[in-house]
Design a protein around this motif. Structure first.
Motif, PDB file in Angstrom:
ATOM      1  N   VAL A  17      36.454  38.708  41.345  1.00 39.67           N
ATOM      2  CA  VAL A  17      36.621  39.960  40.589  1.00 39.67           C
ATOM      3  C   VAL A  17      35.354  40.818  40.733  1.00 39.67           C
ATOM      4  O   VAL A  17      35.435  42.020  40.981  1.00 39.67           O
ATOM      5  N   ILE A  18      34.193  40.185  40.601  1.00 37.28           N
ATOM      6  CA  ILE A  18      32.937  40.932  40.735  1.00 37.28           C
ATOM      7  C   ILE A  18      32.844  41.561  42.119  1.00 37.28           C
ATOM      8  O   ILE A  18      32.568  42.754  42.260  1.00 37.28           O
ATOM      9  N   MET A  19      33.088  40.762  43.160  1.00 40.03           N
ATOM     10  CA  MET A  19      32.832  41.224  44.526  1.00 40.03           C
ATOM     11  C   MET A  19      33.945  42.065  45.144  1.00 40.03           C
ATOM     12  O   MET A  19      33.732  42.726  46.149  1.00 40.03           O
ATOM     13  N   VAL A  20      35.143  42.019  44.553  1.00 39.37           N
ATOM     14  CA  VAL A  20      36.212  42.883  45.067  1.00 39.37           C
ATOM     15  C   VAL A  20      36.150  44.249  44.380  1.00 39.37           C
ATOM     16  O   VAL A  20      36.346  45.276  45.013  1.00 39.37           O
ATOM     17  N   HIS A  21      35.859  44.259  43.070  1.00 35.59           N
ATOM     18  CA  HIS A  21      35.977  45.515  42.319  1.00 35.59           C
ATOM     19  C   HIS A  21      34.661  46.168  41.913  1.00 35.59           C
ATOM     20  O   HIS A  21      34.639  47.359  41.595  1.00 35.59           O
ATOM     21  N   ASP A  49      45.777  51.324  40.650  1.00 37.12           N
ATOM     22  CA  ASP A  49      44.835  51.965  41.578  1.00 37.12           C
ATOM     23  C   ASP A  49      43.805  50.959  42.109  1.00 37.12           C
ATOM     24  O   ASP A  49      43.460  50.987  43.289  1.00 37.12           O
ATOM     25  N   MET A  50      43.334  50.076  41.229  1.00 41.46           N
ATOM     26  CA  MET A  50      42.352  49.076  41.674  1.00 41.46           C
ATOM     27  C   MET A  50      42.970  48.163  42.716  1.00 41.46           C
ATOM     28  O   MET A  50      42.358  47.838  43.732  1.00 41.46           O
ATOM     29  N   ASN A  92      45.579  48.842  44.678  1.00 40.36           N
ATOM     30  CA  ASN A  92      45.859  49.576  45.922  1.00 40.36           C
ATOM     31  C   ASN A  92      44.596  49.846  46.730  1.00 40.36           C
ATOM     32  O   ASN A  92      44.609  49.760  47.956  1.00 40.36           O
ATOM     33  N   ARG A  93      43.503  50.167  46.041  1.00 40.44           N
ATOM     34  CA  ARG A  93      42.246  50.383  46.764  1.00 40.44           C
ATOM     35  C   ARG A  93      41.786  49.093  47.445  1.00 40.44           C
ATOM     36  O   ARG A  93      41.362  49.095  48.596  1.00 40.44           O
ATOM     37  N   ALA A  94      41.861  47.982  46.706  1.00 40.47           N
ATOM     38  CA  ALA A  94      41.431  46.695  47.270  1.00 40.47           C
ATOM     39  C   ALA A  94      42.323  46.309  48.455  1.00 40.47           C
ATOM     40  O   ALA A  94      41.849  45.773  49.459  1.00 40.47           O
ATOM     41  N   LYS A  95      43.610  46.624  48.338  1.00 43.25           N
ATOM     42  CA  LYS A  95      44.559  46.277  49.396  1.00 43.25           C
ATOM     43  C   LYS A  95      44.270  47.103  50.654  1.00 43.25           C
ATOM     44  O   LYS A  95      44.235  46.579  51.765  1.00 43.25           O
TER      45      LYS A  95
END
Ligand SMILES: [Zn+2]
Length: 471
Positions: free
Chosen positions: A268-272, A385-386, A388-391
């Motif tokens: 969670v920390i490193m993706v977002h 949105d989070m 979709n951005r990560a994807k």
């Protein structure tokens, strides 16, 4: 707004990570080497993960149990592959009080042996099956290098253990729980995943096969985020777990196990996360909303607080005597998804401001709007949105390589997931390790090879493998 205590991701991603862990007060180093203290902010995230995942497990019929933290050496040693796989990392107890133990006790590194021992006494007939269990606990693995949430000597996890009457049923369970992990990552953590099967070299010690979900961090490094293992009858034979099947014949049970850990907090920390700190996905954020009043507005602050609370939104008021600017920065570091600013002057104009943590967009609403509805919708939008951005970021970092030189260029310039053909030989798999320590992440089961030629040996390749650098 840049937080001065936090190194930027571009300057040093590893330092940024530990800065976020410290600044958001998620974990603290302890005097126990290789072990961290989960602070209230970090533990609350784990509790939310636990609560939501536990519900998914129970929805598919699992019950929670608790087995001992110690495993007698003779019991642990019954399954040869498991023992050799975990031997370098097992911590042993040799004394109890002042006396030397007759038999050493291992701190559980994983609990297959204890579950088998338990099933042995409980499973007599096919009517006793399936056994669908899960355990929330900590395990101990004597790691050399440690990092908060990613690798530590003691860590929290859940381990599911099931026993079935048929291979088909156990294999379906293995897939089903991988699907649950995927769903949890997408629906609660807003993290997209790659799924597949581990190679023989990377599978769980003692498993017939291991299914995995793999995630990609912002720096292009991969994280194994959950695994589901099919054991066939291997453990049952080693531990003698037999039952009478429907034909009244003695047979060994078919087993699975599956696990996820506090590593998910690291993901969670490193993706977002961003340069201002943590960015929490709304569905696992312990506090979804913070209200900050500026001036003499306590009546409105309390009114908004009560309205949100009544609508089951997790909210708190920052009424400390810090300056508003400081409170804003603190809410950002801690990753609170929505900040509500209620200022005296704005209120005179009937305006309340909502600020999204993920985009920092400011949204002005009229005080007469239905604030609970607005916030609920906003939290949903933030989650979507989070995700979709990560994807999109992950998809932009999935590459294809047909030669080792291409693999090398990708890893040196823009690391990420690399798809390449594989012949199935371990020596070819190991060859990737020479390129910045790349390992196979998983065999992509529903995709065809690119060219059908192994980039290492040039021989026929019938598998498409996802490769990458791992944490
Ligand atoms: Zn090859």
């Amino acid at each position: 707004m840049k937080n001065n205590k936090i190194t930027s991701r571009a300057d040093n991603f590893a330092k940024w990570y530990t800065d976020v862990v410290k600044s958001a007060q998620l974990a603290e180093y302890s005097s126990v080497k290789g072990c961290v203290i989960l602070e209230p902010n970090g533990y609350a995230i784990w509790e939310n993960m636990q609560k939501n995942m536990d519900k998914l497990f129970k929805d598919c019929g699992h019950s929670n149990v608790y087995l001992p933290v110690f495993i007698p050496e003779s019991l642990l040693q019954k399954e040869g592959e498991l023992v050799s796989g975990f031997a370098p990392e097992v911590a042993w107890i040799t004394r109890g009080g002042s006396s030397v133990l007759e038999e050493r006790l291992a701190f559980r590194p994983t609990s297959e042996s204890l579950f088998c021992d338990y099933y042995k006494n409980k499973v007599k007939s096919y009517r006793d099956l399936p056994k669908l269990y899960n355990q929330w606990c900590s395990v101990v693995r004597w790691e050399k290098e440690t990092r908060p949430f990613l690798r530590s000597r003691e860590f929290l996890w859940q381990e599911g253990h099931t026993a079935h009457a048929t291979a088909k049923e156990a294999q379906e369970e293995t897939q089903r729980m991988l699907d649950v992990y995927k769903e949890f990552h997408e629906r609660f953590l807003a993290i997209p995943v790659i799924t597949g099967r581990k190679t023989e070299k990377e599978k769980f010690a003692g498993a017939e096969y291991t299914l995995t979900i793999e995630t990609l961090m912002q720096n292009g490094i991969c994280l194994q985020s959950g695994t589901s293992h099919y054991f066939g009858q291997k453990f049952a034979k080693a531990y003698d777990v037999k039952f009478l099947n429907e034909k009244n014949e003695l047979d060994y049970v078919y087993q699975t196990s599956w696990g996820t850990t506090t590593r998910m907090i690291g993901a969670v920390i490193m993706v977002h996360g961003d340069d201002a700190g943590l960015v929490l996905p709304p569905r696992i954020a312990p506090k979804q909303v913070v209200i900050i009043g500026i001036g003499n507005v306590s009546e409105k602050v309390n009114e908004v607080y009560n309205t949100l609370k009544e609508n089951n939104i997790s909210v708190y008021i920052d009424d400390s005597d810090k300056t508003p600017g400081f409170k804003f920065a603190e809410a950002e570091v801690n990753g609170i998804p929505v900040r509500i600013e209620i200022g005296e002057r704005d209120l005179a104009k009937n305006i309340i401001t909502l600020v999204r943590r993920d985009t920092r967009e400011k949204i002005e609403i009229n005080v007469n709007e239905n604030i609970a509805e607005v916030v609920e919708k906003l939290l949903e939008t933030i989650h979507d949105d989070m995700f979709n951005r990560a994807k999109e970021r992950m998809e932009n970092r999935i590459y294809e390589a047909r030669t080792l030189e291409e693999v090398n260029n990708i890893i040196e310039n823009t690391p990420g997931f690399i798809k390449a053909d594989w012949c199935g030989k371990e020596e070819c798999e190991l060859k990737y390790k020479e390129i910045h320590g790349i390992k196979s992440r998983c065999i992509l089961e529903n995709e065809k090879p690119l060219e059908g030629v192994c980039p290492v040996c040039g021989e026929k390749a019938d598998k498409l493998v996802m490769w990458g650098i791992q944490y």
